[in-house]
Write a protein that holds these residues in place. Structure first.
Motif, PDB file in Angstrom:
ATOM      1  N   VAL A 205      44.923  46.549  31.491  1.00 17.11           N
ATOM      2  CA  VAL A 205      43.715  46.272  30.724  1.00 17.11           C
ATOM      3  C   VAL A 205      42.814  47.495  30.842  1.00 17.11           C
ATOM      4  CG1 VAL A 205      41.644  44.846  30.548  1.00 17.11           C
ATOM      5  CG2 VAL A 205      43.852  43.787  31.086  1.00 17.11           C
ATOM      6  N   GLY A 208      37.043  47.023  32.291  1.00 14.11           N
ATOM      7  CA  GLY A 208      36.656  45.722  32.829  1.00 14.11           C
ATOM      8  C   GLY A 208      35.162  45.591  32.997  1.00 14.11           C
ATOM      9  N   SER A 216      35.984  42.440  29.556  1.00 15.93           N
ATOM     10  CA  SER A 216      37.043  43.088  28.785  1.00 15.93           C
ATOM     11  C   SER A 216      36.689  43.099  27.304  1.00 15.93           C
ATOM     12  CB  SER A 216      38.392  42.385  29.011  1.00 15.93           C
ATOM     13  OG  SER A 216      38.384  41.057  28.530  1.00 15.93           O
ATOM     14  N   SER A 257      38.705  38.019  23.996  1.00 10.55           N
ATOM     15  CA  SER A 257      38.772  39.162  24.898  1.00 10.55           C
ATOM     16  C   SER A 257      40.199  39.378  25.370  1.00 10.55           C
ATOM     17  CB  SER A 257      37.858  38.937  26.107  1.00 10.55           C
ATOM     18  OG  SER A 257      38.422  37.982  26.991  1.00 10.55           O
ATOM     19  N   VAL A 277      43.516  46.607  35.944  1.00 12.68           N
ATOM     20  CA  VAL A 277      42.353  47.025  35.167  1.00 12.68           C
ATOM     21  C   VAL A 277      42.094  48.510  35.407  1.00 12.68           C
ATOM     22  CG1 VAL A 277      39.916  46.650  34.685  1.00 12.68           C
ATOM     23  CG2 VAL A 277      41.373  44.706  35.302  1.00 12.68           C
TER      24      VAL A 277
END
Length: 320
Positions: A205, A208, A216, A257, A277
């Motif tokens: 991802v 964050g 997100s 998200s 993340v």
């Protein structure tokens, strides 16, 4: 009606081909088969052809005449943002050159209706969270630029010789309308997550700490079957006497998200999805969602499927 679909053996194109066949239209598919698969298009006639080559114009004019083609749905294009930055000339040659050849063949062959596969990439990095078609179109990569030029070319053909066109700006397309028509490319979030799970890796991802409820980024996801239905609505719209707009956003009008998507993936697959993340990527806005009021009011189209439907259908297609 006889419809020619360029790129019709690909992911989105094959969904449109199947819907057209289900409502009794004759379909001719033009595809270079670099990514498309002929088994996706049933009994449609397939013409293997690269639209950017010199052979495209006479082959298209011949196909239009042989099959009595009345309308074209144009998907054929290269579509990887990163690749477009690395190979801009290739993208201009393929996407713009191919569209130019198609439009000239349509003019010479007397085919006056076009639905053009455009993209939300035409907006670039907008300053607003919710984007409207009448807002600034300032693409930031060659892919988005070629899609915007395609819209301009279709509009110019309307002025020059009366082409009726509708350009559909897609947001984040995912899912599968049928198990045999799943997305085979690994370029968008959901296929990327599935591939990571299959390999035993943590999905990544990027960012964050966005100003969103869970930190997100938020994006607008649309089921590919809903998107395909939008193309049929656009084709029907081209027959109308009054056509106040020629560009339409295609999205859900709401955002999810990245972490919300992963939560749904966890529910659907039963696999514990714990992401890695990392820092934000440059140019990624916190939230990007389509204003879909124009397509709803003008074409009578809206989504029928939600994020759970998207993830579930994509997972079933992957397993199949």
């Amino acid at each position: 009606m006889s419809v020619l679909v360029t790129g019709g053996a690909g992911y989105i194109g094959s969904h449109v081909v199947r819907l057209l066949q289900e409502r009794g239209e004759e379909v001719v598919v033009v595809d270079d088969l670099s990514n498309g698969r002929t088994q996706r298009v049933g009994d449609a006639r397939v013409l293997q052809l690269d639209l950017a080559t010199d052979a495209a114009h006479p082959a298209l004019v011949s196909a239009f005449a042989e099959h009595g083609v009345e309308a074209v749905v144009h998907f054929a294009a290269r579509k990887q943002v990163g690749e477009s930055v690395q190979q801009p000339a290739r993208y201009w040659s393929q996407n713009v050159g191919g569209t130019a050849n198609l439009l000239q063949a349509m003019a010479d062959g007397g085919v006056g209706k076009l639905v053009f596969s455009s993209s939300a990439a035409t907006y670039g990095a907008p300053a607003t969270d919710v984007v409207r078609e009448d807002g600034p179109a300032e693409p930031i990569n060659p892919y988005g630029q070629t899609k915007l030029v395609g819209e301009w070319m279709a509009r110019a053909a309307g002025v020059a010789w009366g082409l009726r066109s509708a350009s559909l700006r897609y947001f984040n397309v995912a899912g599968a309308g049928w198990d045999d028509l799943g997305d085979t490319a690994v370029m968008n979030l959901i296929p990327i997550v599935f591939e990571a799970l299959d390999a035993g890796r943590a999905p990544v991802v990027f960012g964050g700490d966005y100003p969103t409820p869970d930190g997100s980024a938020i994006r607008d996801y649309v089921h590919v079957l809903d998107l395909a239905q939008a193309h049929l609505a656009a084709l029907d719209h081209l027959a109308a006497d009054e056509r106040p707009h020629d560009v339409f956003n295609v999205g859900s009008g709401s955002g999810s998200s990245v972490l919300e998507v992963l939560a749904v993936v966890r529910e659907v697959t039963g696999v514990d999805v714990e992401p890695e993340v990392r820092e934000r990527r440059a140019g990624d806005p916190p939230r990007l969602v389509a204003d879909v009021s124009r397509i709803s009011e003008t074409l009578g189209w809206s989504t029928t499927k939600d994020l759970r439907d998207i993830v579930d259908s994509a997972w079933r297609a992957r397993k199949a």
